[in-house]
Design an enzyme around this catalytic site. Structure first.
Site, PDB file in Angstrom:
ATOM      1  N   THR A 173      69.040  50.693  58.682  1.00 54.94           N
ATOM      2  CA  THR A 173      69.842  50.097  57.640  1.00 54.94           C
ATOM      3  C   THR A 173      69.558  48.671  57.477  1.00 54.94           C
ATOM      4  O   THR A 173      69.197  47.919  58.403  1.00 54.94           O
ATOM      5  CB  THR A 173      71.328  50.301  58.334  1.00 54.94           C
ATOM      6  OG1 THR A 173      71.506  51.626  58.556  1.00 54.94           O
ATOM      7  CG2 THR A 173      72.412  49.456  57.159  1.00 54.94           C
ATOM      8  N   PHE A 175      70.789  45.186  55.674  1.00 54.79           N
ATOM      9  CA  PHE A 175      71.967  44.307  55.823  1.00 54.79           C
ATOM     10  C   PHE A 175      71.481  43.021  54.932  1.00 54.79           C
ATOM     11  O   PHE A 175      70.478  42.637  55.167  1.00 54.79           O
ATOM     12  CB  PHE A 175      72.497  43.917  57.053  1.00 54.79           C
ATOM     13  CG  PHE A 175      73.029  44.999  57.926  1.00 54.79           C
ATOM     14  CD1 PHE A 175      74.580  45.155  57.973  1.00 54.79           C
ATOM     15  CD2 PHE A 175      72.079  45.783  58.781  1.00 54.79           C
ATOM     16  CE1 PHE A 175      74.951  46.331  58.841  1.00 54.79           C
ATOM     17  CE2 PHE A 175      72.821  46.829  59.599  1.00 54.79           C
ATOM     18  CZ  PHE A 175      74.103  47.043  59.602  1.00 54.79           C
TER      19      PHE A 175
END
Length: 285
Positions: A173, A175
């Protein structure tokens, strides 16, 4: 001296919490119920920064940050990449064969389809991964498991029944770190990313012409996403990431050309590219 507070969406033990611990080990993570709440906490000064997931290598777009960011008036000052490792957990003393259902965020369930199928258990969508861990710890029901992080298992006193259960090893992921004020990384300080939003004029081939300058000036565009503005099918805004600093000659020319064909243009951030980017750069044949 008080600790820097960093807002995130979710409950203690969420992946966003882990990203904060890794990126800012001395900061105080501040859980928020929704992305809007997290952005409001930054805008109001309740939090100093925010750690918001923007995309996942398996699930694609994570947060509707593309809608929320332009309206929030906040700026991107950094990015962080977190390899996502999912654990299957349950209340202490539970055996794998006791499990009948599993709860987690829809993305986590989607990223662990293989083991869910193998165990023949029912997936149940929950608001977030850490929240599902907290819920099952409170209910004390040995027929229900959660998919969440090691940190969540530790916080809520759960047993991990299966480790690293994600289908794809590359599950990562990205961010973005948000702040109230812009903080451009200085030119020439290593690999940089410039993020901006724009809306092209309603002219034939406007997008093609607007983006042509990036190709002719040798600027690498790593992300381009479109989304509707105010539910209008014909008012499309774009969100883009490019390599480089706006004062770099090639990027400066490309932006100048983009502005000519755009009704709106705003730089959202100029920040250091995370070292993880080097792991997925393409090699020339």
């Amino acid at each position: 001296m008080s600790k820097m507070k960093i807002a995130f969406q979710g409950e203690p033990g969420a992946n966003s919490h882990i990203a904060i611990v890794e990126a800012y080990p001395d900061a105080e993570p501040m859980p928020c119920a929704t992305f809007e709440d997290a952005l409001s906490a930054i805008s109001s000064g309740e939090a100093d920064l925010g750690m918001i997931p923007i995309e996942n290598s398996v699930a694609g777009r994570v947060a509707d940050i593309h809608h929320l960011l332009p309206a929030s008036g906040l700026f991107i000052i950094g990015e962080w990449f977190l390899p996502v490792r999912h654990q299957l957990m349950a209340v202490k003393g539970t055996k794998l064969e006791d499990i009948k259902s599993v709860e987690s965020h829809v993305h986590a369930l989607g990223q662990c389809r293989r083991i869910i199928r193998k165990l023949g258990i029912k997936p149940i969508v929950h608001a977030d991964t850490a929240g599902s861990a907290r819920d099952i710890s409170e209910r004390k029901d040995k027929t229900v498991a959660a998919i969440a992080s090691r940190l969540a298992a530790k916080i809520y006193g759960l047993d991990i029944l299966a480790d690293d259960i994600e289908d794809e090893a590359h599950n990562t992921t990205r961010f973005v770190v948000l702040a109230r004020e812009p903080k451009w990384a200085p030119q020439g300080t290593g690999p940089l990313v410039t993020t901006f939003v724009f809306r092209v004029r309603n002219l034939p081939a406007a997008l093609y012409k607007a983006l042509g300058g990036f190709a002719t000036n040798g600027v690498n565009m790593t992300k381009l996403e479109s989304y509707m503005v105010d539910g209008n099918f014909f008012a499309t805004q774009f969100y883009a990431d490019v390599d480089g600093h706006p004062d770099d000659k090639g990027l400066a020319f490309a932006i100048e050309e983009l502005k000519f064909f755009s009704r709106e243009f705003r730089i959202v951030g100029v920040y250091p590219g995370h070292p993880f980017r080097a792991t997925f750069s393409e090699t020339q044949d």
